[in-house]
Structure formats: C-alpha cells, structure tokens
Design a protein around this motif. Structure first.
Motif, PDB file in Angstrom:
ATOM      1  N   ARG A  84       0.846  -1.205   0.000  1.00 26.07           N
ATOM      2  CA  ARG A  84       0.000   0.000   0.000  1.00 26.07           C
ATOM      3  C   ARG A  84       0.876   1.247   0.000  1.00 26.07           C
ATOM      4  O   ARG A  84       1.997   1.240   0.515  1.00 26.07           O
ATOM      5  N   GLY A  85       0.327   2.306  -0.574  1.00 31.55           N
ATOM      6  CA  GLY A  85       1.092   3.541  -0.573  1.00 31.55           C
ATOM      7  C   GLY A  85       0.323   4.706  -1.151  1.00 31.55           C
ATOM      8  O   GLY A  85      -0.816   4.569  -1.593  1.00 31.55           O
ATOM      9  N   VAL A  86       0.967   5.860  -1.142  1.00 37.98           N
ATOM     10  CA  VAL A  86       0.348   7.079  -1.662  1.00 37.98           C
ATOM     11  C   VAL A  86       1.440   7.956  -2.263  1.00 37.98           C
ATOM     12  O   VAL A  86       2.562   8.028  -1.738  1.00 37.98           O
ATOM     13  N   TYR A  87       1.104   8.596  -3.378  1.00 31.44           N
ATOM     14  CA  TYR A  87       2.028   9.487  -4.077  1.00 31.44           C
ATOM     15  C   TYR A  87       1.406  10.875  -4.162  1.00 31.44           C
ATOM     16  O   TYR A  87       0.228  11.022  -4.491  1.00 31.44           O
ATOM     17  N   PHE A  88       2.243  11.886  -3.885  1.00 33.24           N
ATOM     18  CA  PHE A  88       1.794  13.269  -3.908  1.00 33.24           C
ATOM     19  C   PHE A  88       2.462  14.001  -5.069  1.00 33.24           C
ATOM     20  O   PHE A  88       3.691  14.111  -5.117  1.00 33.24           O
ATOM     21  N   GLY A  89       1.655  14.492  -6.019  1.00 32.74           N
ATOM     22  CA  GLY A  89       2.193  15.249  -7.135  1.00 32.74           C
ATOM     23  C   GLY A  89       2.809  16.556  -6.664  1.00 32.74           C
ATOM     24  O   GLY A  89       2.273  17.227  -5.785  1.00 32.74           O
ATOM     25  N   CYS A  90       3.966  16.907  -7.213  1.00 35.22           N
ATOM     26  CA  CYS A  90       4.681  18.123  -6.819  1.00 35.22           C
ATOM     27  C   CYS A  90       5.191  18.826  -8.083  1.00 35.22           C
ATOM     28  O   CYS A  90       5.123  18.277  -9.175  1.00 35.22           O
ATOM     29  N   HIS A  91       5.707  20.025  -7.912  1.00 37.67           N
ATOM     30  CA  HIS A  91       6.374  20.699  -9.024  1.00 37.67           C
ATOM     31  C   HIS A  91       7.408  21.652  -8.452  1.00 37.67           C
ATOM     32  O   HIS A  91       7.287  22.136  -7.316  1.00 37.67           O
ATOM     33  N   ASP A  92       8.469  21.906  -9.246  1.00 42.60           N
ATOM     34  CA  ASP A  92       9.495  22.833  -8.780  1.00 42.60           C
ATOM     35  C   ASP A  92       9.233  24.230  -9.355  1.00 42.60           C
ATOM     36  O   ASP A  92       8.197  24.464  -9.995  1.00 42.60           O
ATOM     37  N   LYS A  93      10.164  25.159  -9.159  1.00 38.30           N
ATOM     38  CA  LYS A  93       9.935  26.545  -9.552  1.00 38.30           C
ATOM     39  C   LYS A  93       9.915  26.734 -11.059  1.00 38.30           C
ATOM     40  O   LYS A  93       9.455  27.762 -11.553  1.00 38.30           O
ATOM     41  N   THR A  94      10.424  25.752 -11.792  1.00 43.19           N
ATOM     42  CA  THR A  94      10.392  25.837 -13.254  1.00 43.19           C
ATOM     43  C   THR A  94       9.092  25.266 -13.813  1.00 43.19           C
ATOM     44  O   THR A  94       8.845  25.329 -15.011  1.00 43.19           O
ATOM     45  N   GLY A  95       8.282  24.664 -12.923  1.00 40.77           N
ATOM     46  CA  GLY A  95       7.049  24.024 -13.358  1.00 40.77           C
ATOM     47  C   GLY A  95       7.216  22.549 -13.665  1.00 40.77           C
ATOM     48  O   GLY A  95       6.251  21.862 -14.014  1.00 40.77           O
ATOM     49  N   ARG A  96       8.443  22.038 -13.546  1.00 40.87           N
ATOM     50  CA  ARG A  96       8.674  20.618 -13.813  1.00 40.87           C
ATOM     51  C   ARG A  96       7.965  19.781 -12.764  1.00 40.87           C
ATOM     52  O   ARG A  96       8.069  20.044 -11.568  1.00 40.87           O
ATOM     53  N   ARG A  97       7.253  18.761 -13.210  1.00 42.09           N
ATOM     54  CA  ARG A  97       6.418  17.974 -12.307  1.00 42.09           C
ATOM     55  C   ARG A  97       7.137  16.727 -11.798  1.00 42.09           C
ATOM     56  O   ARG A  97       7.931  16.115 -12.496  1.00 42.09           O
ATOM     57  N   GLY A  98       6.815  16.401 -10.580  1.00 46.41           N
ATOM     58  CA  GLY A  98       7.383  15.214  -9.965  1.00 46.41           C
ATOM     59  C   GLY A  98       6.437  14.686  -8.908  1.00 46.41           C
ATOM     60  O   GLY A  98       5.249  15.031  -8.891  1.00 46.41           O
ATOM     61  N   ALA A  99       6.953  13.860  -8.023  1.00 48.85           N
ATOM     62  CA  ALA A  99       6.119  13.295  -6.965  1.00 48.85           C
ATOM     63  C   ALA A  99       6.988  12.790  -5.835  1.00 48.85           C
ATOM     64  O   ALA A  99       8.173  12.474  -6.021  1.00 48.85           O
ATOM     65  N   ILE A 100       6.387  12.728  -4.666  1.00 41.91           N
ATOM     66  CA  ILE A 100       6.996  12.074  -3.513  1.00 41.91           C
ATOM     67  C   ILE A 100       6.017  11.000  -3.052  1.00 41.91           C
ATOM     68  O   ILE A 100       4.819  11.268  -2.889  1.00 41.91           O
ATOM     69  N   GLY A 101       6.515   9.782  -2.891  1.00 36.07           N
ATOM     70  CA  GLY A 101       5.662   8.667  -2.518  1.00 36.07           C
ATOM     71  C   GLY A 101       6.116   7.994  -1.236  1.00 36.07           C
ATOM     72  O   GLY A 101       7.306   7.990  -0.911  1.00 36.07           O
ATOM     73  N   PHE A 102       5.159   7.430  -0.520  1.00 35.66           N
ATOM     74  CA  PHE A 102       5.411   6.670   0.701  1.00 35.66           C
ATOM     75  C   PHE A 102       4.669   5.346   0.589  1.00 35.66           C
ATOM     76  O   PHE A 102       3.513   5.306   0.148  1.00 35.66           O
ATOM     77  N   SER A 103       5.290   4.258   0.987  1.00 37.53           N
ATOM     78  CA  SER A 103       4.622   2.961   0.894  1.00 37.53           C
ATOM     79  C   SER A 103       5.143   2.005   1.957  1.00 37.53           C
ATOM     80  O   SER A 103       6.171   2.238   2.585  1.00 37.53           O
ATOM     81  N   GLY A 104       4.390   0.917   2.142  1.00 35.92           N
ATOM     82  CA  GLY A 104       4.772  -0.075   3.135  1.00 35.92           C
ATOM     83  C   GLY A 104       3.615  -0.989   3.473  1.00 35.92           C
ATOM     84  O   GLY A 104       2.642  -1.108   2.715  1.00 35.92           O
ATOM     85  N   ASN A 105       3.695  -1.632   4.646  1.00 34.61           N
ATOM     86  CA  ASN A 105       2.675  -2.578   5.092  1.00 34.61           C
ATOM     87  C   ASN A 105       1.548  -1.925   5.886  1.00 34.61           C
ATOM     88  O   ASN A 105       0.539  -2.566   6.163  1.00 34.61           O
TER      89      ASN A 105
END
Length: 251
Positions: free
Chosen positions: A126-147
């Motif tokens: 199970r886990g969850v990912y959070f969409g992010c972006h930097d100052k240039t508008g480039r998109r990314g994500a930070i995710g957390f997962s586990g039991n």
C-alpha cells in the motif's frame, strides 16, 4: 500511532522549520526518511515524472530507499509504461493511492501479477504518491509505501503539504550543488559505467585501474553528490545533467 504523531502539537510547524534548515540534499533525504519512519512507512521515493517515451524508472528517481533489486526488477519487467500511479500523477494533482491487497493494480493482464508479486515481495502493498512541481514548473512526486494502512485524512493533509515543501527545497539545494560541483574525468567515467549497470570490479577492468581505486572514485562521487549509495548517486547525476540516457547507451 502514526496518526497520533501527525496530530501531536507542533509536529507540522517543527517539520517545516527543520526542512528549511537543511544545508544539502543528503540532509533533506535523511529528513524524508525520518518522516517515513515517523508515520510507519517502510519506503519513500522522490522522482520527476517520466516522459511518455521513457522506458526506465531509475533515471527519474532523485532519492529513495528502494532496494537496487526492486529498481532493477521494475525496469527489467518494463513496468513503467503501464504504471497506473504515473498515469494518475499525470492526470491530476490529487494524491494517488494504491492497495494491492484489496484493489490489485490497474495494468494489462500480463503485467498485473508481476507488479503485484514484486511489490508484495518488497513489503510495499500500500502507498500514496503526492504530485509536486518545482519553480520551473517541472512535475514530480513524492511517494510513501509499506505494510501499514493507507493514510488517514490528517496524515494525508500533512504529507501533502510537507511533500510540496520538500520538493521545492530540493530544487534550490540541487541548484546550489550543481553550481559548485567539479568532477574529474575518471569520476565521470565511473558514473557512466555505473549507470550502465557495471559493478566496481567491472569498472576497474574497463578503466584499467585497481578495484580499490574505483571504490575511491565512488566514495568521492557519493560525497560530492551528497548521495547515500550508488543508486542515489546515479539518480542525482541524471538530475544534474552529468549523465543522460544518450551517453550511458540507453534508449
């Protein structure tokens, strides 16, 4: 227990202050690992969203405690192209959750069992990912997962806010790092061959030096790039433009 941590008085404000205080990417990754531990997640990952033509996830990952075996298997099984998490992050700013034990995975039939088996093996059902972006508008994500169970509403709110702040802070720190970075020709060669999947022993043979010399180059690269291991070293090198799919021979 994790929910109580989030609701503890001052937890969010203290996180915010401590993230502002970090001086380099390595300190920020340690902070991220601590957040995952505080909330009983086994793993975390910071990535930039892959291009639709990308075939491998490893060059997109900036920081993670995913094992090398997991990353290698993910790319060997070619799981990126049909990833429902990546597809979800491309479509919406809403956090993307997954639960393999109850929902399985929305993939083509020939990939579904392989994906489930891989993440279950590495105790990330199970886990969850959070969409992010930097100052240039480039998109990314930070995710957390586990039991652990999927995050509560309070945890989701905290993680969403903190993920955005961490991603923005990382952009600033990586910019500072890139401006100050000086690598030798041998260090760059080690980076390229390591990104091609060569071991230290194989790098030594290719470069015509002792394996202990290669170990010294790798240690120096980890120090200069504020990386905690070879996988992270390669990911940061990709992000800083020190190497690319073209010069490591990947298509």
């Amino acid at each position: 227990m994790a929910d109580a941590t989030v609701e503890k008085s001052g937890y969010l404000s203290e996180l915010y202050r401590s993230i502002n205080a970090v001086k380099n990417p390595s300190e920020l990754y340690s902070k991220l690992r601590r957040i995952a531990e505080d909330l009983s997640f086994a793993s975390y990952v910071v990535l930039f969203l892959p291009q639709v033509t990308d075939e491998e996830i490893r060059p997109c990952i900036v920081a993670s405690n995913w094992s090398g075996a997991l990353l290698a298997a993910y790319d060997r099984l070619k799981l990126l192209e049909s990833s429902p998490i990546i597809a979800g992050l491309r479509k919406t700013d809403v956090p993307v959750e997954y639960d393999l034990e109850t929902l399985g995975t929305d993939r083509p039939e020939h990939e579904q069992n392989a994906a489930i088996d891989l993440f279950m093996e590495h105790e990330m059902p199970r886990g969850v990912y959070f969409g992010c972006h930097d100052k240039t508008g480039r998109r990314g994500a930070i995710g957390f997962s586990g039991n652990r169970s999927l995050p509560t509403a309070a945890e989701m709110a905290t993680l969403h806010l903190i993920s955005q702040h961490i991603f923005s802070r990382l952009y600033a720190l990586m910019g500072d790092l890139g401006e100050k970075l000086v690598l030798s020709t041998r260090e760059i060669e080690c980076l390229v061959w390591s990104a091609r999947g060569k071991t230290s022993s194989e790098c030594a043979t290719i470069l015509g030096v002792a394996e202990s010399t290669v170990a010294g180059y790798i240690a120096s690269l980890n120090r200069k790039l504020h990386a905690q291991n070879k996988t992270q070293m390669i990911a940061i090198a990709y992000e800083l433009g020190l190497i690319s799919n073209a010069n490591v021979g990947l298509r």
